[in-house]
Design a protein around this motif. Sequence first.
Motif, PDB file in Angstrom:
ATOM      1  N   GLU A 215       0.903  -0.995  -0.017  1.00 32.57           N
ATOM      2  CA  GLU A 215      -0.106   0.008  -0.027  1.00 32.57           C
ATOM      3  C   GLU A 215       0.580   1.256   0.061  1.00 32.57           C
ATOM      4  OE1 GLU A 215      -3.865  -1.684   2.356  1.00 32.57           O
ATOM      5  OE2 GLU A 215      -2.580   0.193   3.251  1.00 32.57           O
ATOM      6  N   LEU A 216       1.968   1.207   0.742  1.00 31.59           N
ATOM      7  CA  LEU A 216       2.790   2.372   0.911  1.00 31.59           C
ATOM      8  C   LEU A 216       3.514   2.730  -0.462  1.00 31.59           C
ATOM      9  CD1 LEU A 216       3.840   4.670   2.855  1.00 31.59           C
ATOM     10  CD2 LEU A 216       5.839   2.992   3.309  1.00 31.59           C
ATOM     11  N   VAL A 217       3.939   1.617  -1.113  1.00 29.14           N
ATOM     12  CA  VAL A 217       4.648   1.653  -2.249  1.00 29.14           C
ATOM     13  C   VAL A 217       3.741   2.448  -3.292  1.00 29.14           C
ATOM     14  CG1 VAL A 217       5.429   0.718  -4.399  1.00 29.14           C
ATOM     15  CG2 VAL A 217       6.279   0.039  -1.880  1.00 29.14           C
ATOM     16  N   ARG A 218       2.473   2.030  -3.444  1.00 32.91           N
ATOM     17  CA  ARG A 218       1.330   2.681  -4.360  1.00 32.91           C
ATOM     18  C   ARG A 218       1.153   4.119  -3.976  1.00 32.91           C
ATOM     19  NH1 ARG A 218      -0.813  -2.757  -3.915  1.00 32.91           N
ATOM     20  NH2 ARG A 218      -2.504  -2.053  -2.146  1.00 32.91           N
ATOM     21  N   VAL A 219       0.886   4.349  -2.624  1.00 34.77           N
ATOM     22  CA  VAL A 219       0.874   5.643  -2.356  1.00 34.77           C
ATOM     23  C   VAL A 219       2.179   6.563  -2.849  1.00 34.77           C
ATOM     24  CG1 VAL A 219       0.867   7.433  -0.507  1.00 34.77           C
ATOM     25  CG2 VAL A 219      -0.540   5.574  -0.249  1.00 34.77           C
ATOM     26  N   VAL A 220       3.430   6.205  -2.472  1.00 32.56           N
ATOM     27  CA  VAL A 220       4.741   6.672  -2.888  1.00 32.56           C
ATOM     28  C   VAL A 220       4.727   7.030  -4.236  1.00 32.56           C
ATOM     29  CG1 VAL A 220       7.073   6.973  -2.784  1.00 32.56           C
ATOM     30  CG2 VAL A 220       5.817   6.031  -0.670  1.00 32.56           C
ATOM     31  N   ASP A 221       4.290   5.901  -5.245  1.00 32.56           N
ATOM     32  CA  ASP A 221       4.560   6.160  -6.566  1.00 32.56           C
ATOM     33  C   ASP A 221       3.398   7.064  -6.984  1.00 32.56           C
ATOM     34  OD1 ASP A 221       6.065   3.808  -7.009  1.00 32.56           O
ATOM     35  OD2 ASP A 221       4.390   2.303  -7.273  1.00 32.56           O
ATOM     36  N   GLN A 222       2.491   7.266  -6.742  1.00 33.55           N
ATOM     37  CA  GLN A 222       1.691   8.668  -7.108  1.00 33.55           C
ATOM     38  C   GLN A 222       1.880   9.840  -6.613  1.00 33.55           C
ATOM     39  OE1 GLN A 222      -2.660   7.991  -6.176  1.00 33.55           O
ATOM     40  NE2 GLN A 222      -2.919   6.232  -7.710  1.00 33.55           N
TER      41      GLN A 222
ATOM     42  N   CYS B 284      12.872   6.039  -1.883  1.00 29.42           N
ATOM     43  CA  CYS B 284      12.181   7.143  -0.807  1.00 29.42           C
ATOM     44  C   CYS B 284      11.868   6.501   0.494  1.00 29.42           C
ATOM     45  CB  CYS B 284      10.972   7.616  -1.510  1.00 29.42           C
ATOM     46  SG  CYS B 284      11.221   8.682  -3.047  1.00 29.42           S
ATOM     47  N   ILE B 285      11.403   5.312   0.445  1.00 30.01           N
ATOM     48  CA  ILE B 285      10.921   4.541   1.805  1.00 30.01           C
ATOM     49  C   ILE B 285      11.891   4.051   2.735  1.00 30.01           C
ATOM     50  CG2 ILE B 285       9.448   2.460   2.455  1.00 30.01           C
ATOM     51  CD1 ILE B 285       7.998   2.632  -0.271  1.00 30.01           C
ATOM     52  N   PHE B 286      11.963   4.581   3.742  1.00 30.77           N
ATOM     53  CA  PHE B 286      12.823   4.145   4.858  1.00 30.77           C
ATOM     54  C   PHE B 286      12.621   2.540   5.342  1.00 30.77           C
ATOM     55  CE2 PHE B 286      12.768   8.711   5.060  1.00 30.77           C
ATOM     56  CZ  PHE B 286      14.103   9.016   5.508  1.00 30.77           C
ATOM     57  N   ARG B 287      13.601   1.714   5.595  1.00 32.19           N
ATOM     58  CA  ARG B 287      13.442   0.474   6.082  1.00 32.19           C
ATOM     59  C   ARG B 287      12.739   0.507   7.236  1.00 32.19           C
ATOM     60  NH1 ARG B 287      17.852  -1.832   7.585  1.00 32.19           N
ATOM     61  NH2 ARG B 287      17.273  -3.951   7.001  1.00 32.19           N
ATOM     62  N   ILE B 288      11.866  -0.567   7.858  1.00 28.94           N
ATOM     63  CA  ILE B 288      11.177  -0.361   9.029  1.00 28.94           C
ATOM     64  C   ILE B 288      12.103  -1.069  10.081  1.00 28.94           C
ATOM     65  CG2 ILE B 288      10.372  -2.942   8.643  1.00 28.94           C
ATOM     66  CD1 ILE B 288       7.678  -1.948   9.987  1.00 28.94           C
ATOM     67  N   ASN B 289      13.241  -1.678   9.820  1.00 28.66           N
ATOM     68  CA  ASN B 289      14.253  -2.276  10.770  1.00 28.66           C
ATOM     69  C   ASN B 289      15.054  -1.194  11.242  1.00 28.66           C
ATOM     70  OD1 ASN B 289      14.166  -4.328   8.389  1.00 28.66           O
ATOM     71  ND2 ASN B 289      14.555  -5.512   9.929  1.00 28.66           N
ATOM     72  N   ARG B 290      14.932  -1.220  12.650  1.00 32.13           N
ATOM     73  CA  ARG B 290      15.892  -0.243  13.386  1.00 32.13           C
ATOM     74  C   ARG B 290      17.399  -0.505  13.393  1.00 32.13           C
ATOM     75  NH1 ARG B 290      15.419  -0.106  18.574  1.00 32.13           N
ATOM     76  NH2 ARG B 290      15.974   2.253  18.768  1.00 32.13           N
ATOM     77  N   ASP B 291      18.347   0.216  13.283  1.00 31.96           N
ATOM     78  CA  ASP B 291      19.584   0.230  13.754  1.00 31.96           C
ATOM     79  C   ASP B 291      19.899   0.206  15.355  1.00 31.96           C
ATOM     80  OD1 ASP B 291      22.345  -0.062  13.775  1.00 31.96           O
ATOM     81  OD2 ASP B 291      22.644   1.575  12.473  1.00 31.96           O
ATOM     82  N   ILE B 292      20.169  -0.929  15.680  1.00 29.63           N
ATOM     83  CA  ILE B 292      20.137  -1.284  17.250  1.00 29.63           C
ATOM     84  C   ILE B 292      21.653  -1.408  17.615  1.00 29.63           C
ATOM     85  CG2 ILE B 292      17.827  -1.956  17.334  1.00 29.63           C
ATOM     86  CD1 ILE B 292      18.924  -4.791  17.756  1.00 29.63           C
ATOM     87  N   ARG B 293      22.593  -1.343  16.797  1.00 28.52           N
ATOM     88  CA  ARG B 293      24.066  -1.720  17.249  1.00 28.52           C
ATOM     89  C   ARG B 293      24.237  -0.685  18.389  1.00 28.52           C
ATOM     90  NH1 ARG B 293      26.967  -0.593  11.784  1.00 28.52           N
ATOM     91  NH2 ARG B 293      25.466   1.318  11.784  1.00 28.52           N
ATOM     92  N   PHE B 294      24.079   0.484  18.447  1.00 29.55           N
ATOM     93  CA  PHE B 294      24.543   1.258  19.484  1.00 29.55           C
ATOM     94  C   PHE B 294      23.527   1.828  20.299  1.00 29.55           C
ATOM     95  CE2 PHE B 294      27.337   1.604  15.816  1.00 29.55           C
ATOM     96  CZ  PHE B 294      28.502   1.164  16.388  1.00 29.55           C
TER      97      PHE B 294
ATOM     98  N   ALA C 268       7.558   5.378   6.975  1.00 33.53           N
ATOM     99  CA  ALA C 268       8.099   6.558   6.559  1.00 33.53           C
ATOM    100  C   ALA C 268       8.698   6.857   5.263  1.00 33.53           C
ATOM    101  CB  ALA C 268       9.359   7.363   7.569  1.00 33.53           C
ATOM    102  N   PHE C 269       8.684   7.852   4.282  1.00 27.46           N
ATOM    103  CA  PHE C 269       9.429   8.176   3.297  1.00 27.46           C
ATOM    104  C   PHE C 269       9.739   9.627   3.122  1.00 27.46           C
ATOM    105  CE2 PHE C 269       4.758   8.282   2.144  1.00 27.46           C
ATOM    106  CZ  PHE C 269       4.510   9.314   1.221  1.00 27.46           C
ATOM    107  N   ALA C 270      10.749   9.839   2.155  1.00 28.04           N
ATOM    108  CA  ALA C 270      11.250  11.092   2.091  1.00 28.04           C
ATOM    109  C   ALA C 270      11.215  11.301   0.577  1.00 28.04           C
ATOM    110  CB  ALA C 270      12.502  11.421   2.373  1.00 28.04           C
TER     111      ALA C 270
END
Length: 236
Positions: A44-51, A70-80, A92-94
């Motif tokens: 769904e998000l991909v279709r929204v961003v496409d438009q 444009c779409i941010f990964r849902i995985n968090r960087d938890i290393r630190f 989210a997307f930018a």
Amino acid sequence: MPTKKEPNATLTTATLAFMSDLVDNNNREWFQANRSRYDAAKAELVRVVDQVLLRMSAFEPLANTASKDCIFRINRDIRFAKDKKPYKSNLAFAIGPGGRHSGRIDYYVHIQPGNQSFLGAGMWQPTPANLAKFRQEVDYNAQELKDIIEADAFKAYFPEAAGEVMKTTPKGYPADHPEIELLRRKELFFMHRFTDKEVVKANFVDELVRGSQIMKPYCDFLNYLFYDEKEEPVEL
């Protein structure tokens, strides 16, 4: 003959429900067991961003920019990170030339249940050099910026200014400077918030595009100031 307009892509209550459930079950086992729900939400998000990309291309240089950029990964960087939850509580997307890593001021869309979704843009965590440019411009010619962010349409759509503000006076500027409130800004980021009901409406794509058009003069102002303005040559 004119072509029929494609129906708006939409986000559904199922997507918001998945994100809400993820907050309460933020672990890999649950996520994998509910992978199909995430895949549906991502589609769904991909279709929204496409438009959004297609329509914003009318006023932004977005050639060769795809939704995956444009779409941010849902995985968090938890290393630190002290918080070891593996997944973000939002989608989210930018939107910017080349996507989320454009390196320029772009348009950020944050989707989070609980009426926490928003469209925003502006100066956020600027480099010291860019902050110095911003303050120099405010000192030299604040009216151009004020004409943008104090315009009736801008203030009506983006009533909320976010970001860190100095409690003291920035070095090199007097405390009685007429634009001291702008000079104290270390960040100046504007947001338009959406309720959950607004996020799943059929006109959500239209609203994102309309809001981005209203925000565009501020993004253009910052991008010119930070990245496009050429320094005057020094005569020897």
